[in-house]
Scaffold this motif. Structure first.
Motif, PDB file in Angstrom:
ATOM      1  N   ASP A 133      11.436  12.022   0.873  1.00 21.57           N
ATOM      2  CA  ASP A 133      11.892  10.758   2.465  1.00 21.57           C
ATOM      3  C   ASP A 133      10.747  10.681   3.403  1.00 21.57           C
ATOM      4  N   ASP A 134       9.388  11.041   3.616  1.00 20.87           N
ATOM      5  CA  ASP A 134       8.734  10.649   3.489  1.00 20.87           C
ATOM      6  C   ASP A 134       8.152   9.323   3.125  1.00 20.87           C
ATOM      7  N   LEU A 135       7.968   8.689   1.672  1.00 19.77           N
ATOM      8  CA  LEU A 135       8.117   7.365   1.635  1.00 19.77           C
ATOM      9  C   LEU A 135       9.120   6.336   2.198  1.00 19.77           C
ATOM     10  N   TYR A 136      10.172   6.789   1.901  1.00 24.18           N
ATOM     11  CA  TYR A 136      11.910   6.204   2.863  1.00 24.18           C
ATOM     12  C   TYR A 136      11.332   6.013   4.649  1.00 24.18           C
ATOM     13  N   GLU A 137      10.100   6.715   4.587  1.00 25.70           N
ATOM     14  CA  GLU A 137      10.012   6.636   6.294  1.00 25.70           C
ATOM     15  C   GLU A 137       9.169   5.253   6.708  1.00 25.70           C
ATOM     16  N   GLU A 138       8.125   5.994   5.915  1.00 28.18           N
ATOM     17  CA  GLU A 138       7.633   4.971   5.849  1.00 28.18           C
ATOM     18  C   GLU A 138       7.693   3.282   5.371  1.00 28.18           C
ATOM     19  N   LEU A 139       8.259   3.597   4.695  1.00 32.52           N
ATOM     20  CA  LEU A 139       8.786   1.854   3.954  1.00 32.52           C
ATOM     21  C   LEU A 139       9.451   1.373   5.056  1.00 32.52           C
ATOM     22  N   GLU A 140      11.104   2.119   6.326  1.00 30.27           N
ATOM     23  CA  GLU A 140      11.530   2.235   7.053  1.00 30.27           C
ATOM     24  C   GLU A 140      10.723   1.763   8.338  1.00 30.27           C
ATOM     25  N   SER A 141       9.402   1.978   8.695  1.00 30.53           N
ATOM     26  CA  SER A 141       8.980   1.936   9.347  1.00 30.53           C
ATOM     27  C   SER A 141       7.700   0.427   9.318  1.00 30.53           C
ATOM     28  N   ALA A 142       7.349  -0.174   8.130  1.00 29.56           N
ATOM     29  CA  ALA A 142       6.704  -1.077   7.524  1.00 29.56           C
ATOM     30  C   ALA A 142       7.547  -2.367   7.971  1.00 29.56           C
ATOM     31  N   LEU A 143       9.399  -1.966   6.577  1.00 28.49           N
ATOM     32  CA  LEU A 143      10.444  -2.990   8.090  1.00 28.49           C
ATOM     33  C   LEU A 143      10.433  -3.307   8.598  1.00 28.49           C
ATOM     34  N   LEU A 144      10.334  -2.489   9.912  1.00 27.05           N
ATOM     35  CA  LEU A 144      10.939  -2.967  10.997  1.00 27.05           C
ATOM     36  C   LEU A 144       9.394  -3.060  11.907  1.00 27.05           C
ATOM     37  N   MET A 145       8.500  -3.360  11.288  1.00 25.55           N
ATOM     38  CA  MET A 145       6.821  -3.851  11.728  1.00 25.55           C
ATOM     39  C   MET A 145       7.003  -5.105  11.759  1.00 25.55           C
ATOM     40  N   ALA A 146       7.540  -5.045  10.124  1.00 25.54           N
ATOM     41  CA  ALA A 146       8.005  -7.316   9.801  1.00 25.54           C
ATOM     42  C   ALA A 146       8.664  -7.618  10.250  1.00 25.54           C
ATOM     43  N   ASP A 147       9.353  -7.626  11.568  1.00 24.00           N
ATOM     44  CA  ASP A 147      10.636  -8.186  11.580  1.00 24.00           C
ATOM     45  C   ASP A 147      12.192  -8.131  11.057  1.00 24.00           C
ATOM     46  N   ALA A 148      12.464  -6.927  10.546  1.00 19.53           N
ATOM     47  CA  ALA A 148      13.129  -6.878   9.667  1.00 19.53           C
ATOM     48  C   ALA A 148      14.809  -7.358  10.462  1.00 19.53           C
ATOM     49  N   GLY A 149      14.299  -5.726  11.352  1.00 16.45           N
ATOM     50  CA  GLY A 149      15.666  -6.071  12.042  1.00 16.45           C
ATOM     51  C   GLY A 149      16.243  -4.601  11.861  1.00 16.45           C
ATOM     52  N   VAL A 150      16.966  -3.717  12.549  1.00 17.23           N
ATOM     53  CA  VAL A 150      17.510  -2.990  11.834  1.00 17.23           C
ATOM     54  C   VAL A 150      18.428  -2.548  11.438  1.00 17.23           C
ATOM     55  N   GLU A 151      19.578  -3.093  11.804  1.00 16.04           N
ATOM     56  CA  GLU A 151      21.107  -3.403  10.003  1.00 16.04           C
ATOM     57  C   GLU A 151      19.944  -4.064   9.006  1.00 16.04           C
ATOM     58  N   ALA A 152      19.036  -5.211   8.997  1.00 11.70           N
ATOM     59  CA  ALA A 152      18.719  -5.403   7.325  1.00 11.70           C
ATOM     60  C   ALA A 152      17.808  -4.175   7.152  1.00 11.70           C
ATOM     61  N   THR A 153      17.173  -3.182   7.627  1.00 10.60           N
ATOM     62  CA  THR A 153      15.974  -2.222   7.290  1.00 10.60           C
ATOM     63  C   THR A 153      17.611  -1.120   6.594  1.00 10.60           C
ATOM     64  N   GLN A 154      18.322  -1.140   7.752  1.00 12.17           N
ATOM     65  CA  GLN A 154      18.624  -0.051   7.799  1.00 12.17           C
ATOM     66  C   GLN A 154      19.515  -0.074   5.906  1.00 12.17           C
ATOM     67  N   ILE A 155      19.778  -1.351   6.039  1.00 12.77           N
ATOM     68  CA  ILE A 155      20.874  -1.320   4.628  1.00 12.77           C
ATOM     69  C   ILE A 155      20.166  -1.689   3.087  1.00 12.77           C
ATOM     70  N   THR A 198       1.085  -1.142  -0.155  1.00  8.85           N
ATOM     71  CA  THR A 198      -0.181  -0.091  -0.282  1.00  8.85           C
ATOM     72  C   THR A 198       0.966   0.911   0.078  1.00  8.85           C
ATOM     73  N   LEU A 199       2.451   1.332   0.319  1.00 12.90           N
ATOM     74  CA  LEU A 199       3.255   2.297   0.698  1.00 12.90           C
ATOM     75  C   LEU A 199       3.004   2.802  -1.012  1.00 12.90           C
ATOM     76  N   PHE A 200       2.702   2.363  -2.221  1.00 18.66           N
ATOM     77  CA  PHE A 200       3.644   2.233  -3.045  1.00 18.66           C
ATOM     78  C   PHE A 200       2.821   2.488  -4.094  1.00 18.66           C
TER      79      PHE A 200
END
Length: 366
Positions: free
Chosen positions: A98-120, A89-91
């Protein structure tokens, strides 16, 4: 109720059942020159060439019917629908900012991707968008798909059969992860590869675990070595010796479920591993951890703890059929890229399938 549970381990005859799979390959004979075959392009067995044929020929099991494969993919998508909905739905008509990237960051963290993988992933995505001058949201979504597949691809490796006679597998995991059920399903998969299988009920402290494994043994027409009580390492040792005497292809040893924080129990697992090695040099050849796909970042903690204790060779991720978020595989790929041999999405035999990075990512982003 069961004749399995004597004070001394005893081989258990079980009733013959109709096979669940029709796919067959030539009978594996590990003592001969090994040759690779492919099952669904991921699980491999090794079998000798037929007498009149040259070595090196590849024997491939027939692919599943198209409708069966599509059913599997649909159920995988349904199991990961929570994460899929949050990401896709983000896309929809999104502006690349930047708003898209911030929302994507939140979505990946909520999906349990973890901080390191999300940032990469985010850093790589921003670079890809800039370098390729991507301006449409669908292009960015496709770029994310490519990056996710690249991240998960190292986890997509085959389990190779026939390297040893017998091939000894030690299976670990916490209670509730679906370990014993997974052993039963995996036994049937191996049988479809013409591998003879022997099971060892190494969880000697829980009668329910032994009974459950005995039921799977009966379903699959597989011998189960069990003890009502006693030393799990002794059960494992006897199972390996029995398999060697019988000429069995694969031994799968169930172990007591435990939390990685229970250090004395983790030490017991190490003991089982050592005793198996005394029963057969180089064994166990596979050290598998079964993890519940619903446990999020806790699954990563389990992988780290069991890998530190046992030096894992493979993972099986179960229960990707409910609230599972799926992103934890990205976290595992970054922290401990141990092969994911199988993923499970349900209770049926066919619900345990080889992990495929591209199929998995498509389920996340569909």
């Amino acid at each position: 109720m069961f004749s399995f549970f004597k004070k001394k381990p005893k081989d258990v005859p079980v009733e013959t059942q109709e096979p669940a799979f029709e796919e067959k390959v030539p009978e594996a004979m590990p003592e001969a020159a090994a040759q690779k075959s492919s099952w669904l392009d991921r699980i491999r067995g090794e079998a000798p060439a037929a007498p009149a044929e040259p070595q090196g020929e590849i024997f491939a099991a027939p692919p599943p019917p198209a409708e069966q494969k599509q059913s599997w993919l649909n159920r995988l998508k349904a199991g990961l629908s929570k994460t899929s909905s949050n990401l896709t739905t983000l896309f929809v008509g999104a502006k690349i900012d930047d708003d898209l990237y911030e929302e994507l960051e939140s979505a990946l963290l909520m999906a349990d991707a973890g901080v390191e993988a999300t940032q990469i992933l985010l850093n790589a995505l921003k670079k890809k968008v800039k370098d390729e001058k991507l301006t449409e949201s669908e292009q960015v979504k496709n770029a994310l798909r490519t990056l996710l597949i690249d991240m998960l691809k190292p986890l997509q490796k085959p389990m190779v059969l026939g390297r040893h006679q017998p091939l000894v597998m030690m299976i670990a995991g916490v209670n509730g992860a679906g370990k014993t059920t997974t052993i039963g399903k995996l036994a049937r998969h191996l049988q479809s590869y013409e591998q003879s299988v022997l099971l060892a009920a190494g969880d000697t402290f829980r009668a329910a675990a032994r009974e459950q494994l005995a039921i799977w043994g009966q379903r699959n027409n597989v011998t189960v070595i069990a003890q009502e009580s006693g030393d799990p390492a002794a059960v494992a040792f006897d199972a390996v010796q029995s398999a060697k005497a019988r000429g069995t292809n694969v031994v799968m040893i169930d172990t007591a479920g435990r939390l990685p924080t229970q250090l004395h129990l983790m030490e017991e697992l190490k003991k089982v591993k050592r005793v198996i090695g005394k029963g057969m040099e180089s064994a166990p050849h596979e050290l598998l951890l079964v993890i519940d796909g619903n446990t999020g970042q806790n699954a990563l903690a389990q992988v780290k703890a069991f890998d530190d204790a046992l030096q894992l060779t493979g993972l099986i991720v179960t229960k990707l059929d409910g609230t599972a978020k799926g992103g934890v595989l990205a976290a595992i790929a970054r922290a401990r890229p141990i092969p994911v041999y199988f993923i499970g999405i349900g209770e049926k035999i066919e619900d345990l399938q080889p992990f495929n990075a591209e199929e998995f990512v498509d389920a996340l982003l569909s």
